[in-house]
Design an enzyme around this catalytic site. Structure first.
Site, PDB file in Angstrom:
ATOM      1  N   HIS A  61       0.827  -1.208   0.000  1.00  0.00           N
ATOM      2  CA  HIS A  61       0.000   0.000   0.000  1.00  0.00           C
ATOM      3  C   HIS A  61       0.863   1.260   0.000  1.00  0.00           C
ATOM      4  O   HIS A  61       0.868   2.021  -0.964  1.00  0.00           O
ATOM      5  CB  HIS A  61      -0.938  -0.022   1.208  1.00  0.00           C
ATOM      6  CG  HIS A  61      -1.821   1.180   1.300  1.00  0.00           C
ATOM      7  ND1 HIS A  61      -2.310   1.664   2.494  1.00  0.00           N
ATOM      8  CD2 HIS A  61      -2.303   2.021   0.349  1.00  0.00           C
ATOM      9  CE1 HIS A  61      -3.059   2.729   2.265  1.00  0.00           C
ATOM     10  NE2 HIS A  61      -3.063   2.974   0.973  1.00  0.00           N
ATOM     11  N   HIS A  65       1.778   4.779  -2.929  1.00  0.00           N
ATOM     12  CA  HIS A  65       1.950   6.153  -2.445  1.00  0.00           C
ATOM     13  C   HIS A  65       3.356   6.681  -2.749  1.00  0.00           C
ATOM     14  O   HIS A  65       3.533   7.622  -3.525  1.00  0.00           O
ATOM     15  CB  HIS A  65       1.695   6.228  -0.943  1.00  0.00           C
ATOM     16  CG  HIS A  65       0.260   6.205  -0.556  1.00  0.00           C
ATOM     17  ND1 HIS A  65      -0.451   7.337  -0.225  1.00  0.00           N
ATOM     18  CD2 HIS A  65      -0.611   5.181  -0.430  1.00  0.00           C
ATOM     19  CE1 HIS A  65      -1.696   7.016   0.085  1.00  0.00           C
ATOM     20  NE2 HIS A  65      -1.819   5.706  -0.036  1.00  0.00           N
ATOM     21  N   HIS A  68      -4.288   0.924  -6.134  1.00  0.00           N
ATOM     22  CA  HIS A  68      -4.472   1.562  -4.830  1.00  0.00           C
ATOM     23  C   HIS A  68      -5.848   1.250  -4.265  1.00  0.00           C
ATOM     24  O   HIS A  68      -5.994   0.970  -3.065  1.00  0.00           O
ATOM     25  CB  HIS A  68      -4.284   3.077  -4.931  1.00  0.00           C
ATOM     26  CG  HIS A  68      -4.515   3.783  -3.631  1.00  0.00           C
ATOM     27  ND1 HIS A  68      -5.712   4.406  -3.329  1.00  0.00           N
ATOM     28  CD2 HIS A  68      -3.731   3.931  -2.536  1.00  0.00           C
ATOM     29  CE1 HIS A  68      -5.639   4.913  -2.115  1.00  0.00           C
ATOM     30  NE2 HIS A  68      -4.460   4.643  -1.611  1.00  0.00           N
ATOM     31  N   ASN A 115      -6.636  -0.396  -0.619  1.00  0.00           N
ATOM     32  CA  ASN A 115      -6.975   0.609   0.395  1.00  0.00           C
ATOM     33  C   ASN A 115      -8.390   0.513   0.937  1.00  0.00           C
ATOM     34  O   ASN A 115      -8.596   0.539   2.151  1.00  0.00           O
ATOM     35  CB  ASN A 115      -6.753   2.017  -0.176  1.00  0.00           C
ATOM     36  CG  ASN A 115      -7.030   3.096   0.866  1.00  0.00           C
ATOM     37  OD1 ASN A 115      -6.258   3.284   1.797  1.00  0.00           O
ATOM     38  ND2 ASN A 115      -8.151   3.796   0.716  1.00  0.00           N
ATOM     39  N   ILE A 152      -6.203   9.081  -0.699  1.00  0.00           N
ATOM     40  CA  ILE A 152      -6.448   8.842   0.723  1.00  0.00           C
ATOM     41  C   ILE A 152      -5.479   7.759   1.191  1.00  0.00           C
ATOM     42  O   ILE A 152      -4.971   6.995   0.365  1.00  0.00           O
ATOM     43  CB  ILE A 152      -7.909   8.408   0.978  1.00  0.00           C
ATOM     44  CG1 ILE A 152      -8.243   8.384   2.469  1.00  0.00           C
ATOM     45  CG2 ILE A 152      -8.164   7.058   0.362  1.00  0.00           C
ATOM     46  CD1 ILE A 152      -8.250   9.731   3.127  1.00  0.00           C
TER      47      ILE A 152
END
Length: 917
Positions: free
Chosen positions: A576, A581, A768, A772, A917
């Site tokens: 993740h 990110h 993602h 997530n 997010i």
């Protein structure tokens, strides 16, 4: 094609009073297809007839011109004639303003009357032969600013009128000067009155006061241009804007700045707080890591190599246009407020009532969804009266906020998480479905240095698993692709000594072997638990197999919990955070620094970069920092980010981050040109892979259509300096520590570019989303996948074994996180799993009909959107198929994490365009 042209011209004309004539005078001088004269270079998006995009009735286009304009068109012998054109300007208001903002707003309204205005100036595509600079119109002031100061609407519309002459050409840019005291958000500008029809300028940017930033803002039209095709009048402005965005690499950045630059992760620790908050710098020769956005903050007082910290509620710097818009910020802040409540009350309970430190029964967990964490449960009334008034007020008003929604994993079947088939199903369709691999040899072998970490051989033997193979031998099971593994041995083992020395943290390095049953489900058949090999006689490896009695049943449940704890850590720190990110951030920084907003590739990537820098900055501030939520709630504690960095150095490869390559790398798929996506899945009912390939294929077709439109041959790729600079800087600076690796893809052909861009868009959107938005639905029930464990599994020689035998349930619960740790973790993943109201999902984007000035591209985008809607229906159909046991059945959750659309909130579905997010 006709539909797209209509939509591109109808948006603001329909409400404009400037259309004063029914006569039409059109020109193609502003159209990309006229500019480039491209022929036969636009393949359609596969499977989608473009006739399906005629979803709504669109008014026909009329040119916004007057009778005076038609009369003003000169013959060759006539002198230039002046005429007027109008700008329709959309400014987005804040829904809530603080007192200072309201006061300054009224002052600006007053000052506007006396000449402190918002001033616009049109800039032509053509060069002024006299000055060799761009042609400019007269300055124009936004009208009625003072009259509209009190308008409460979300968007306020202004107009301005320019005077230009008939030789001005078409405007390609607008210069905006904000002489007010306060910034404002400029959403878009449409210019009406030119012979070519309305011209659109999607801005979506904060315009600062000249008091704070003296330079004027430049906004370009929606017409895309490769650098070599830039009109002469815009060339200097294109370069000037990029220089401003790059900055000079010096100084502390102000929150109002728009400067994009690189730095290492030297801001996670806080040495000024003491030795416990010192963390190594991530990025550089010692610990390779991707780069993050530079803030320029001064070094800490006690360590010159560490950047000083800014703690909440003070904001971290990201370029102004990367900060959350108001609705997104409000959603995130509301979640943070809820997390504060969740943190405050458990801390009070833990400090006042020692019996509430641990989860004593499954009823304690159930109460989080029924009653919530009420102060009165842990405190006597007399004690409550002695607490500060603020705390007692929280008790009065927060009862509703303190209740968690029941996570989906226990909403259909409260005991599903205990079943072995559910344990296997989550490896294929849970929140972390990207670590399952085909086992190619048995037993598995470590790749770690045996001189440091002991023998590479596994403790797994054939006798551990042969009875679980439906009559097959181990060799037969391997040959028929029936054995799979989730292997965290090499990830965790180098860190176990340090992790297990932490207070209240105990971990193994685990391997789990699965057998693919005839029904297509995975059955766990053995778990290997490894500890550091300290002495030749030490028992460093232990194998646990499915239970045969009550005692082995609880040992099996504890072993699965340790596997889930390993899985939760790798999921959060590697799959993740690192892969979606951190590794995306360098590409985003380089895109803003090296590619103009006019560049077609920037326009393609723009929605997939939204909010990522802001959410990453917030993570550095309060999630992945020293003492932050990740360290507090996950087993590796202070070594969390070092595990992430180790995975970056040893495992991450950009060329294998795309879905097909990843599936092949893990042995889950093999190339097969007869299959729809060119791959054959060896586990046919693999929800993440099966749905993911649908989205990957749609993305690749859309990107290929887009790239081939602008780059019909390789020479255009190689000669595009902005494109090449972007990719070069992304690799050589943003991923500098791995930049010399041979596996980086080259960027020489259109197909190279298609592959690179599709990978980036896949990572930002679908990858993602899959990792997530299931965090709370699956992890919100802590026993299902505990983020940390506090006890090892006792054997017969351990003193704790007697306690385990006496009350195995209590031992199991005490091995899970404490009540405080569990509730803090639940609050955070609840927040991270939440869609905000302004979320933009795959197949959507702001200003859908005018984000590009190429009509063919707009039409292709609507085709892509239609394909995404078709995929959503296909996924819904699969989730209703009883033959697919991993997504349909009694108590089985449907796999919806790759369903593209979603409502706001925690929905366990929805694929936003970006890592937001």
């Amino acid at each position: 094609m006709a539909l797209a042209k209509e939509m591109m011209g109808c948006s603001l004309i329909e409400r404009s009073s400037f259309v004063s004539s029914s006569k039409v005078f059109l020109s193609c001088s502003g159209n990309a297809s006229c500019f480039r004269q491209r022929q036969n270079r636009f393949p359609l998006v596969k499977h989608v007839p473009f006739t399906s995009v005629h979803l709504r009735k669109v008014s026909p286009v009329v040119a916004a011109i007057s009778e005076d304009l038609i009369k003003a068109v000169p013959t060759k012998k006539e002198k230039p004639v002046e005429f007027k054109v109008r700008a329709s300007v959309t400014i987005k208001n804040k829904n809530k303003e603080d007192f200072k903002e309201t006061l300054v707003k009224h002052f600006d309204a007053f000052a506007d009357v006396f000449g402190r205005n918002v001033v616009l100036e049109l800039i032509s595509n053509e060069q002024d032969p006299k000055s060799n600079g761009p042609k400019k119109s007269s300055e124009a002031v936004l009208k009625d600013w003072s009259k509209k100061a009190n308008v409460k609407a979300e968007r306020v519309y202004y107009t301005a009128e320019f005077t230009v002459d008939s030789e001005f050409g078409n405007p390609g840019a607008i210069m905006v000067t904000n002489k007010h005291q306060q910034e404002f958000f400029l959403e878009s500008i449409t210019i009406e009155g030119f012979a070519c029809g309305p011209l659109h300028f999607p801005c979506n940017s904060w315009v600062q006061s000249t008091k704070n930033h003296s330079a004027n803002r430049i906004f370009f039209s929606n017409q895309p241009y490769l650098p070599s095709e830039t009109p002469n009048g815009l060339r200097a402005l294109r370069e000037k804007e990029l220089r401003a965005l790059r900055g000079n690499g010096r100084g502390v950045r102000k929150l109002s700045d728009r400067v994009y630059d690189f730095d290492v992760y030297n801001d996670l620790g806080n040495p000024d707080r003491g030795i416990d908050f010192i963390r190594p710098t991530l990025g550089g020769h010692k610990i390779p890591y991707p780069r993050r956005c530079r803030t320029g903050r001064l070094p800490s007082e006690t360590d010159m190599s560490a950047e000083s910290r800014i703690e909440k509620p003070l904001p971290m710097y990201v370029p102004r246009d990367e900060q959350f818009e108001e609705s997104k910020r409000n959603t995130f802040s509301a979640g943070r407020f809820r997390a504060v409540l969740h943190n405050l009350l458990p801390q009070l309970k833990a400090n006042i009532s020692v019996h509430n430190r641990d989860i004593n029964s499954f009823a304690d967990i159930d109460d989080l969804y029924k009653e919530g964490l009420l102060l009165k449960l842990g405190l006597q009334q007399e004690t409550v009266k002695k607490l500060p008034k603020m705390v007692t007020k929280l008790q009065e008003f927060s009862e509703g906020l303190l209740k968690y929604e029941t996570p989906k994993i226990v909403s259909k079947d409260k005991f599903a998480w205990l079943r072995d088939d559910e344990f296997g199903r989550q490896a294929l369709g849970g929140v972390n479905p990207v670590n399952i691999e085909r086992l190619t040899s048995f037993p598995p072998v470590s790749k770690l240095d045996p001189e440091i970490y002991g023998p590479q051989e596994s403790a797994l033997k054939e006798e551990h698993i042969v009875g679980q193979l439906n009559g097959m031998t181990v060799k037969q099971a391997l040959d028929e692709n029936k054995l799979f593994i989730v292997d965290y041995h090499d990830v965790y083992l180098p860190f176990l000594d340090r992790i297990n020395a932490l207070d209240g943290r105990k971990s193994y390095a685990t391997r789990t072997i699965f057998f693919l049953t005839p029904t297509g489900t995975l059955k766990p058949i053995a778990i290997e638990l490894s500890l550091p090999h300290t002495t030749p006689q030490s028992r460093a490896k232990r194998v646990v197999t499915p239970p045969i009695d009550a005692t082995t049943n609880w040992i099996w449940q504890l072993a699965k919990a340790h596997v889930c704890s390993n899985d939760a850590g790798v999921h959060q720190l590697v799959n993740h955070w690192l892969r979606t990110h951190a590794c995306m951030e360098p590409f985003i920084l380089a895109a803003h620094r090296q590619m103009s907003a006019m560049h077609p590739i920037f326009k393609l990537l723009d929605p997939h970069m939204r909010y990522t820098l802001e959410i990453n900055a917030l993570a550095r501030q309060s999630l992945i920092n020293a003492g932050g939520v990740i360290e507090d709630c996950f087993t590796p504690g202070r070594y969390c980010m070092e595990i992430s960095a180790a995975a970056y150095q040893s495992h991450w490869r950009f060329d294998q981050e795309n879905l097909p390559a990843d599936l092949i790398r893990r042995g889950i798929a093999v190339p097969d040109p007869t299959q729809p996506h060119g791959l054959k899945l060896l586990i046919e009912d693999y929800p993440y892979a099966a749905d993911g390939l649908l989205i990957w294929n749609a993305l690749e077709n859309w990107v290929r259509t887009y790239v081939n439109h602008y780059y019909p041959n390789s020479s255009l790729i190689c000669s595009d300096r902005e494109l090449q600079n972007w990719y070069h800087e992304s690799v050589r600076v943003g991923h500098a520590d791995l930049s010399n690796e041979s596996w980086w893809p080259s960027l020489k052909t259109p197909e190279d570019l298609v592959s690179i861009l599709t990978t980036l868009i896949w990572l930002a959107s679908a990858q993602h989303a899959a990792l997530n938005f299931g965090q709370y639905p699956y992890g919100g029930y802590v026993p299902n996948r505990p983020p940390l464990m506090r006890r090892l599994i006792p054997d017969e020689n351990d003193p704790e074994y007697i306690n385990f035998l006496a009350d195995p349930q209590k031992y199991f619960l005490l091995a899970l996180p404490s009540l405080l740790q569990a509730t803090k973790f639940m609050a955070v993943v609840d927040n991270l799993s939440t869609h905000s109201p302004d979320e933009e999902y795959l197949g959507e984007r702001q200003h859908p009909s005018i984000w590009s000035g190429d009509a063919e591209i707009i039409e292709a985008f609507y085709g892509f959107s239609a394909e995404i809607r078709r995929i959503e229906k296909e996924i819904e159909k699969r989730n209703a198929n009883p033959g697919l046991k991993n997504r349909c059945g009694a108590g089985v959750l449907p796999y919806e994490l790759l369903v593209p659309s979603s409502d706001p909130g925690v929905t366990c579905r929805g694929v936003p365009n970006s890592v937001s997010i």
